[in-house]
Design an enzyme around this catalytic site. Sequence first.
Site, PDB file in Angstrom:
ATOM      1  N   ASP A  13       0.806  -1.225   0.000  1.00 22.95           N
ATOM      2  CA  ASP A  13       0.000   0.000   0.000  1.00 22.95           C
ATOM      3  C   ASP A  13       0.838   1.272   0.000  1.00 22.95           C
ATOM      4  O   ASP A  13       0.427   2.318   0.513  1.00 22.95           O
ATOM      5  CB  ASP A  13      -0.969   0.026   1.208  1.00 22.95           C
ATOM      6  N   LYS A  16       1.889   2.027  -5.095  1.00 23.78           N
ATOM      7  CA  LYS A  16       2.397   1.417  -6.336  1.00 23.78           C
ATOM      8  C   LYS A  16       1.475   1.715  -7.506  1.00 23.78           C
ATOM      9  O   LYS A  16       1.930   2.014  -8.615  1.00 23.78           O
ATOM     10  CB  LYS A  16       2.557  -0.110  -6.166  1.00 23.78           C
ATOM     11  N   GLY A  40      -4.573  -4.284  -3.755  1.00 25.50           N
ATOM     12  CA  GLY A  40      -5.536  -3.225  -4.072  1.00 25.50           C
ATOM     13  C   GLY A  40      -4.724  -2.020  -4.485  1.00 25.50           C
ATOM     14  O   GLY A  40      -4.081  -1.388  -3.646  1.00 25.50           O
ATOM     15  N   HIS A  41      -4.682  -1.739  -5.769  1.00 24.11           N
ATOM     16  CA  HIS A  41      -3.856  -0.642  -6.288  1.00 24.11           C
ATOM     17  C   HIS A  41      -4.767   0.487  -6.751  1.00 24.11           C
ATOM     18  O   HIS A  41      -5.539   0.329  -7.695  1.00 24.11           O
ATOM     19  CB  HIS A  41      -2.962  -1.154  -7.434  1.00 24.11           C
TER      20      HIS A  41
HETATM   21  P1  GDP Z   1      -0.741   0.285  -3.521  1.00 24.45           P
HETATM   22  O1  GDP Z   1      -1.354  -0.964  -3.039  1.00 24.45           O
HETATM   23  O2  GDP Z   1       0.723   0.342  -3.268  1.00 24.45           O
HETATM   24  O3  GDP Z   1      -1.078   0.600  -4.955  1.00 24.45           O
HETATM   25  O4  GDP Z   1      -1.381   1.463  -2.644  1.00 24.45           O
HETATM   26  P2  GDP Z   1      -2.934   1.639  -2.270  1.00 24.45           P
HETATM   27  O5  GDP Z   1      -3.672   2.079  -3.468  1.00 24.45           O
HETATM   28  O6  GDP Z   1      -3.432   0.425  -1.563  1.00 24.45           O
HETATM   29  O7  GDP Z   1      -2.833   2.760  -1.164  1.00 24.45           O
HETATM   30  C1  GDP Z   1      -2.268   3.999  -1.413  1.00 24.45           C
HETATM   31  C2  GDP Z   1      -3.313   5.071  -1.148  1.00 24.45           C
HETATM   32  O8  GDP Z   1      -2.700   6.320  -1.068  1.00 24.45           O
HETATM   33  C3  GDP Z   1      -4.342   5.196  -2.261  1.00 24.45           C
HETATM   34  O9  GDP Z   1      -5.565   5.595  -1.694  1.00 24.45           O
HETATM   35  C4  GDP Z   1      -3.774   6.307  -3.140  1.00 24.45           C
HETATM   36  O10 GDP Z   1      -4.771   7.006  -3.868  1.00 24.45           O
HETATM   37  C5  GDP Z   1      -3.159   7.200  -2.103  1.00 24.45           C
HETATM   38  N1  GDP Z   1      -1.977   7.961  -2.507  1.00 24.45           N
HETATM   39  C6  GDP Z   1      -0.958   7.594  -3.324  1.00 24.45           C
HETATM   40  N2  GDP Z   1      -0.005   8.558  -3.345  1.00 24.45           N
HETATM   41  C7  GDP Z   1      -0.431   9.533  -2.520  1.00 24.45           C
HETATM   42  C8  GDP Z   1       0.124  10.784  -2.082  1.00 24.45           C
HETATM   43  O11 GDP Z   1       1.224  11.175  -2.448  1.00 24.45           O
HETATM   44  N3  GDP Z   1      -0.613  11.512  -1.198  1.00 24.45           N
HETATM   45  C9  GDP Z   1      -1.830  11.088  -0.740  1.00 24.45           C
HETATM   46  N4  GDP Z   1      -2.473  11.865   0.126  1.00 24.45           N
HETATM   47  N5  GDP Z   1      -2.379   9.930  -1.120  1.00 24.45           N
HETATM   48  C10 GDP Z   1      -1.677   9.163  -1.986  1.00 24.45           C
HETATM   49  P1  IMO Z   2      -0.966  -4.215  -2.197  1.00 22.37           P
HETATM   50  O1  IMO Z   2      -0.517  -4.812  -3.499  1.00 22.37           O
HETATM   51  C1  IMO Z   2      -1.052  -4.590   2.142  1.00 22.37           C
HETATM   52  C2  IMO Z   2      -1.138  -8.675   3.753  1.00 22.37           C
HETATM   53  C3  IMO Z   2      -2.388  -9.131   4.497  1.00 22.37           C
HETATM   54  C4  IMO Z   2      -1.770 -10.103   5.480  1.00 22.37           C
HETATM   55  C5  IMO Z   2      -0.660 -10.749   4.671  1.00 22.37           C
HETATM   56  C6  IMO Z   2      -1.040 -12.100   4.051  1.00 22.37           C
HETATM   57  O2  IMO Z   2      -2.245  -3.472  -2.279  1.00 22.37           O
HETATM   58  O3  IMO Z   2       0.134  -3.466  -1.531  1.00 22.37           O
HETATM   59  P2  IMO Z   2      -2.588 -12.772   1.997  1.00 22.37           P
HETATM   60  O4  IMO Z   2      -4.042 -12.521   1.729  1.00 22.37           O
HETATM   61  O5  IMO Z   2      -1.675 -12.209   0.973  1.00 22.37           O
HETATM   62  O6  IMO Z   2      -2.303 -14.211   2.288  1.00 22.37           O
HETATM   63  O7  IMO Z   2      -2.288 -11.982   3.378  1.00 22.37           O
HETATM   64  O8  IMO Z   2      -0.341  -9.846   3.631  1.00 22.37           O
HETATM   65  N1  IMO Z   2      -1.369  -8.161   2.388  1.00 22.37           N
HETATM   66  C7  IMO Z   2      -1.292  -6.871   2.054  1.00 22.37           C
HETATM   67  N2  IMO Z   2      -1.096  -5.756   2.807  1.00 22.37           N
HETATM   68  N3  IMO Z   2      -1.186  -4.471   0.809  1.00 22.37           N
HETATM   69  C8  IMO Z   2      -1.347  -5.574   0.039  1.00 22.37           C
HETATM   70  O9  IMO Z   2      -1.329  -5.521  -1.315  1.00 22.37           O
HETATM   71  C9  IMO Z   2      -1.460  -6.829   0.659  1.00 22.37           C
HETATM   72  N4  IMO Z   2      -1.651  -8.092   0.195  1.00 22.37           N
HETATM   73  C10 IMO Z   2      -1.574  -8.879   1.266  1.00 22.37           C
HETATM   74  O10 IMO Z   2      -3.020  -8.048   5.125  1.00 22.37           O
HETATM   75  O11 IMO Z   2      -1.156  -9.389   6.526  1.00 22.37           O
HETATM   76 MG    MG Z   3      -2.878  -1.592  -1.806  1.00 22.73          MG
END
Ligand code: GDP
Ligand code: IMO
Ligand code: MG
Length: 424
Positions: A13, A16, A40-41
């Site tokens: 999270d 990416k 979840g991207h």
């Molecule tokens: P990922 O799994 O690495 O793709 O990240 P997620 O999408 O799960 O979580 C990142 C969250 O931060 C999302 O809600 C993005 O929209 C948000 N985000 C990404 N870059 C920034 C930033 O520079 N500032 C803020 N405030 N939010 C950001």
């Molecule tokens: P992105 O790509 C954050 C965590 C789960 C749990 C552990 C194992 O959005 O960064 P799993 O279901 O993979 O067997 O769970 O990994 N986890 C994540 N945490 N971002 C993710 O994906 C994750 N995918 C799995 O919360 O601790």
């Molecule tokens: Mg994510």
Amino acid sequence: MSTNIIIGAQWGDEGKGKIVDLLSKDSDFVVRYQGGANAGHTIKFDDKEVVLHLIPSGIFNGDAVCIIGNGVVVDPAALVDEIKGVEKIGTSLKDRFFISSSAHVILPYHKILDNVREKSRGDDAIGTTGRGIGPAYVSKVARVGIRMGDLLDDARLTELVQTNVNEINKALKHVHNEPEIDADDILFNLRPIASQIAPYICNTTTLLHKALADGKDILLEGAQGSLLDVDHGTYPFVTSSSPTAGGACVGSGVPPTAIDHAIGITKAYSTRVGNGPYPTELHDETGKKLRKNGAEFGATTGRPRRCGWLDLVALKYAVDLNGMDQLALTKMDVLDDFDEIKVCTHYLVNGEKTDVYPVETGALENVEPVYKSFPGWKASCLEASTYDELPDNAKTYISFIEEYTGSYCSIISTGPGRTQTIVR
Ligand code: GDP
Ligand code: IMO
Ligand code: MG
């Protein structure tokens, strides 16, 4: 021509999705190489916010061909839903989306096993996303898995599902005391889904080798993060795949000699979802403020993310593990209104100060973070459109991260949108 890997440098999270979307504009191919719909991207563009779980985050920016690589575990039902969602907002996948015939399939029994195993772990539960990821990789490594290519051959698919269900029912009945499952039900639901996905399934390894030969630009998109890596993460509180750089080659068929850069994505602080050690976690008002400012709730499960200061010992470990020669530092804006910002520079282990990240099982639970404090910048990073325009205290903070990790912050993200980004 370049081939670059985007890797989470923390526990997932890190942003990416945003960074892959941004860099996709100049890419010919974007490839997811591991994980499944546990990811979840999030991508924000125009007035839309989309969360992708399986389709690579390059689908909305430019016309890069998006590939689900062989290292991914695909839940066909989740994928069909996602395809529909993407098409609904006007993005066509025709000739732009392919799925490796070698990627493994997640079936309902993997999700059942994920949940019953979590239940049986009790207080030691991993806190998985419940998406069947671990059990699907178990099937793969045990050489009983079903691959996307098998969806194209009904006789083979039927036999594989029946064999797997027979085995799994023994475990459900005799080990877990859970109701048995029915192979015919699974096949009845799977066949129409398989026929919708079938046109996208092909030999993506050859496609990528041709792309390399033609000098195309390729972006390899990791899911999760380095500290969730099954080998190098906080085992057993990890996911069941290899988000780290080596996994990008295994999970796509792109050879290591073709990789130009490994770009690590890190937040300016840290978060973690699920259980497991997290030295810099804050249980106080500061942690709550990070969660509130950063809207830190899981993009897949909606769970509140655990929040804390940036852990440089762990970040340096991720940089070294992956050879991250660049970092994208995200969510700088979240720290805008803090008076004081801390980073962990060392761990105290039995009273001794160290900057070595311990890899032994459970060791990270016994470290105490040692912090260095920085004055906050108390100004909006979002106002800056160049690095020089960032508040001085923000630049000092970034320089320290660069110095400590030996990696260059080539991208500074100051908000979730595409334009809220400084590329140096
Ligand atoms: P990922 O799994 O690495 O793709 O990240 P997620 O999408 O799960 O979580 C990142 C969250 O931060 C999302 O809600 C993005 O929209 C948000 N985000 C990404 N870059 C920034 C930033 O520079 N500032 C803020 N405030 N939010 C950001
Ligand atoms: P992105 O790509 C954050 C965590 C789960 C749990 C552990 C194992 O959005 O960064 P799993 O279901 O993979 O067997 O769970 O990994 N986890 C994540 N945490 N971002 C993710 O994906 C994750 N995918 C799995 O919360 O601790
Ligand atoms: Mg994510």
